[in-house]
Motif scaffolding. Structure first.
Motif, short mmCIF file in Angstrom:
data_model
loop_
_atom_site.label_atom_id
_atom_site.label_comp_id
_atom_site.label_asym_id
_atom_site.label_seq_id
_atom_site.Cartn_x
_atom_site.Cartn_y
_atom_site.Cartn_z
N GLY A 111 0.42 -1.07 0.04
CA GLY A 111 -0.28 -0.02 0.18
C GLY A 111 0.37 1.34 -0.11
O GLY A 111 0.10 2.42 0.54
N ALA A 112 2.38 1.50 -0.60
CA ALA A 112 3.06 2.33 -0.96
C ALA A 112 3.34 2.95 -1.84
O ALA A 112 2.99 2.05 -2.82
CB ALA A 112 4.30 2.30 0.26
N LEU A 113 3.54 4.18 -1.87
CA LEU A 113 3.85 4.92 -3.49
C LEU A 113 5.09 4.24 -3.76
O LEU A 113 6.28 4.28 -3.42
CB LEU A 113 3.21 5.62 -3.30
N ALA A 114 5.11 3.60 -4.90
CA ALA A 114 6.55 3.97 -5.77
C ALA A 114 6.47 5.12 -6.42
O ALA A 114 5.72 5.37 -7.32
CB ALA A 114 6.58 2.33 -6.20
N LEU A 127 2.05 12.69 -19.79
CA LEU A 127 2.10 11.47 -20.31
C LEU A 127 1.22 11.14 -19.18
O LEU A 127 1.45 9.43 -19.03
CB LEU A 127 3.67 11.46 -19.93
N PHE A 128 1.29 11.19 -18.09
CA PHE A 128 0.45 10.29 -16.94
C PHE A 128 -0.88 9.90 -17.01
O PHE A 128 -1.21 9.40 -17.14
CB PHE A 128 0.89 11.06 -15.71
N ARG A 129 -1.61 11.06 -17.41
CA ARG A 129 -3.04 11.46 -17.36
C ARG A 129 -3.57 10.47 -18.62
O ARG A 129 -4.18 10.09 -18.71
CB ARG A 129 -3.41 12.99 -17.80
N GLY A 169 -6.14 7.97 -12.68
CA GLY A 169 -6.27 8.29 -10.63
C GLY A 169 -5.39 9.05 -10.53
O GLY A 169 -4.75 9.54 -11.15
N ASP A 170 -5.22 9.20 -8.87
CA ASP A 170 -3.25 9.30 -8.56
C ASP A 170 -3.21 8.68 -8.44
O ASP A 170 -1.94 9.07 -8.96
CB ASP A 170 -4.34 10.00 -6.95
N ASN A 171 -3.01 7.57 -8.42
CA ASN A 171 -1.65 7.14 -8.32
C ASN A 171 -1.96 5.45 -9.23
O ASN A 171 -2.82 5.35 -9.65
CB ASN A 171 -0.91 6.74 -6.81
N GLN A 172 -0.75 4.62 -9.02
CA GLN A 172 -1.57 2.87 -9.53
C GLN A 172 -1.06 2.36 -8.68
O GLN A 172 -0.53 0.78 -9.09
CB GLN A 172 -0.04 2.17 -10.77
N ALA A 203 6.12 0.41 -15.54
CA ALA A 203 6.56 -0.38 -14.53
C ALA A 203 6.07 -0.05 -13.32
O ALA A 203 5.89 -1.13 -12.68
CB ALA A 203 8.34 0.19 -14.76
N GLY A 204 5.24 0.60 -13.92
CA GLY A 204 4.15 1.37 -12.52
C GLY A 204 4.32 2.55 -11.77
O GLY A 204 3.53 2.06 -10.04
N VAL A 205 5.23 2.87 -11.54
CA VAL A 205 5.67 4.16 -10.52
C VAL A 205 4.53 5.21 -10.66
O VAL A 205 3.54 4.85 -11.50
CB VAL A 205 7.00 5.42 -11.07
N ASP A 206 3.99 5.33 -9.53
CA ASP A 206 2.93 6.47 -9.66
C ASP A 206 4.06 8.26 -9.44
O ASP A 206 2.75 8.30 -9.35
CB ASP A 206 2.73 6.18 -7.88
N GLY A 207 4.73 7.95 -9.43
CA GLY A 207 5.43 10.47 -10.02
C GLY A 207 6.97 9.00 -10.37
O GLY A 207 7.66 8.33 -9.97
#
Length: 549
Positions: free
Chosen positions: A320-323, A377-379, A384-387, A358-362
């Motif tokens: 449940g952590a951001l990468a 590019l993210f949008r 959503g806010d993250n992956q 690869a799944g990074v959130d930022g």
């Protein structure tokens, strides 16, 4: 000013008396004294444990692996990190390497559309007393809304405060007869002056933790967070921290690091150059770990780096952590209609799309003009806010994957490029700057680390060049340093600047010729007499010293 017994503090640098008085109040000094006294011995133990682990690896010839003693943490599916506050849930594009002592760039960052700012007292900052005082004071001003025409702290990009790493000390403060750990100096002042206001505005306090090597170090930071929150009357778990996995040993303890910080975690971050340099740091004397030319053979598509990023993303999302990914160091050329501009944008887009897939959130960018294209590019490629809710990859990352060196050799271009980056970084440090620009991108201590590491390792193994029959040798490196100096000193504005460049070249040669590998170039320079003389508080002493060189 009343200074607690046992505390010694250098006087303010000329011109910063007001900032100095704002930061070093009797109450803040008492807090710093208690913080440092409480944790100083634990910091020493962490540093001693690093030496012990390195010696054990050297003496045994063993390689790191996932720890047997913590298998219960990795196999327990029930634990999660606490959810991050709303302002951390969407951090697609942060500004990286922003040293807050650069007031104008800091203000431009606060005015930018970025989700966050890496407020950097580490890799992109040269920790002179002047820079630390001005930088911390600028953060205080931003948090307390004292910059005119800058958004309120609750609306500005979120501040991700990055104190120095454990390898750095603060020369200008002593507690109990010892120079204090740099990160405690930075963290303590930032928390004392900003922690409550950041919390009340739902904007922190949030941190980056650099160069963490083990879960033992994460546990120490957790103790520091708990103590600080209690001392300042803040709710437990309000501090959140992103740990930079910049060391190969830490890659084998990602879950354990998250576990130790599970109440205070904002996730993990990966960055290519510090991580790559750590292989030389830990295994550079072993020929099997010869790292080829980074300019030609080392990138995130290589097995050892892609595996590291995949493992980081898997680990974070499972708990449940951001990468978050690394920083785009390329700079956009000024003409948006030029071919060069389009090529740079295409290169950054391709590399950052790999991280998104690869799944990074930022991730981070240095050039503020890249913020909006990368947000687009993210949008375009995520929802959503993250992956965090993206289906998890079923790729099983093994120790062999993490320790697999890419194939390839050494080019003359790569050797000369590494020399130039190393020399220019030292030159920047001697002038009080933590980063510089070279051939269209920003360079900082991370690229300086990999550059000088590769030159040291190639010298150690007398590595042959791909271009001709020569091997990397002391004579070849010396000759190339002379060539680099001839190319660089033409643009020097003064005799003093030319002397400083020559001093930097001598220091670089000294570093790469050492029998034993200096663990961090920043530590080596920070403890070196040349740096100390150049940045002593007394006016005019730097000029006098350089004149003697």
């Amino acid at each position: 000013m009343s200074v607690p017994v046992g505390v010694e503090l250098s006087p303010p640098p000329p011109g910063l008396e007001e900032e100095y008085q704002t930061l070093f109040t009797p109450d803040s000094l008492r807090f710093l004294h208690e913080l440092i006294s409480k944790f100083d011995e634990e910091v020493d133990k962490v540093l001693q444990f690093r030496v012990f682990r390195k010696s054990k690896l050297d003496l045994s010839g063993e390689l790191p692996s996932f720890l047997d003693r913590t298998v219960h943490i990795r196999t327990d599916p029930s634990w999660r990190v606490l959810p991050v506050p709303p302002r951390l849930r969407r951090r697609h594009v942060d500004i990286g390497d922003l040293a807050p002592c650069d007031t104008q760039r800091f203000i431009r960052g606060l005015l930018s559309p970025a989700q966050g700012i890496q407020v950097d007292f580490d890799d992109g900052n040269c920790p002179t007393y002047r820079n630390q005082i001005r930088g911390i004071h600028n953060v205080v001003k931003a948090v307390h809304n004292q910059f005119p025409d800058v958004p309120h702290i609750s609306q500005a990009p979120v501040l991700m405060l990055r104190p120095r790493a454990w390898n750095m000390v603060e020369h200008n403060m002593m507690v109990g007869g010892k120079e204090v750990p740099g990160p405690l100096f930075d963290f303590g002042l930032l928390m004392f002056h900003c922690g409550k206001t950041l919390f009340e505005n739902q904007s922190g306090p949030f941190f980056y933790l650099s160069k963490v090597e083990s879960s033992m170090e994460a546990k120490l930071w957790n103790h520091i967070f708990v103590w600080t929150q209690q001392k300042l009357g803040l709710p437990l778990a309000c501090i959140k921290a992103t740990v930079l996995i910049e060391n190969v040993l830490a890659a084998f303890e990602m879950e354990e690091i998250l576990y130790e910080l599970r109440d205070h975690s904002a996730g993990l971050n990966c960055g290519i150059w510090d991580y790559s340099a750590s292989f030389v740091n830990k295994f550079g004397h072993r020929r099997a770990f010869l790292l080829p030319d980074r300019s030609k053979y080392v990138n995130m598509e290589k097995r050892f780096l892609r595996s590291y990023m995949d493992l980081l993303v898997q680990t974070c999302h499972r708990r449940g952590a951001l990468a978050t990914g690394g920083m785009a160091a390329l700079l956009l050329p000024p003409d948006p209609l030029s071919d060069a501009h389009r090529e740079v944008l295409a290169t950054v887009t391709r590399l950052k799309l790999l991280e998104i897939e690869a799944g990074v959130d930022g991730f981070m960018v240095y050039d503020l003009r890249l913020i909006e294209p990368m947000q687009d590019l993210f949008r375009l490629h995520t929802r959503g806010d993250n992956q965090l809710n993206r289906p998890s990859s079923d790729v099983a990352v093994t120790p062999d994957d993490l320790l697999s060196m890419p194939s390839g050799g050494v080019t003359l271009y790569g050797l000369k490029y590494n020399i130039a980056v190393g020399v220019l970084f030292i030159d920047a440090w001697l002038s009080g700057n933590g980063h510089f620009f070279y051939r269209g991108q920003v360079e900082d201590s991370a690229t300086a680390e990999i550059s000088r590491s590769q030159v040291w390792q190639w010298l150690r193994h007398q590595t042959p060049l791909e271009d001709d029959s020569r091997r990397v040798s002391r004579r070849l490196v010396g000759d190339l340093i002379k060539e680099v100096l001839l190319e660089l000193k033409g643009g020097r504005p003064s005799v003093r600047a030319t002397r400083r460049l020559h001093t930097a070249a001598h220091l670089f040669l000294e570093v790469v010729l050492r029998r034993d590998f200096p663990e961090f170039i920043t530590t080596y320079l920070h403890l070196d007499h040349t740096f100390l003389s150049c940045h002593s508080p007394g006016p005019g002493e730097a000029d006098e010293h350089l004149a003697k060189l």
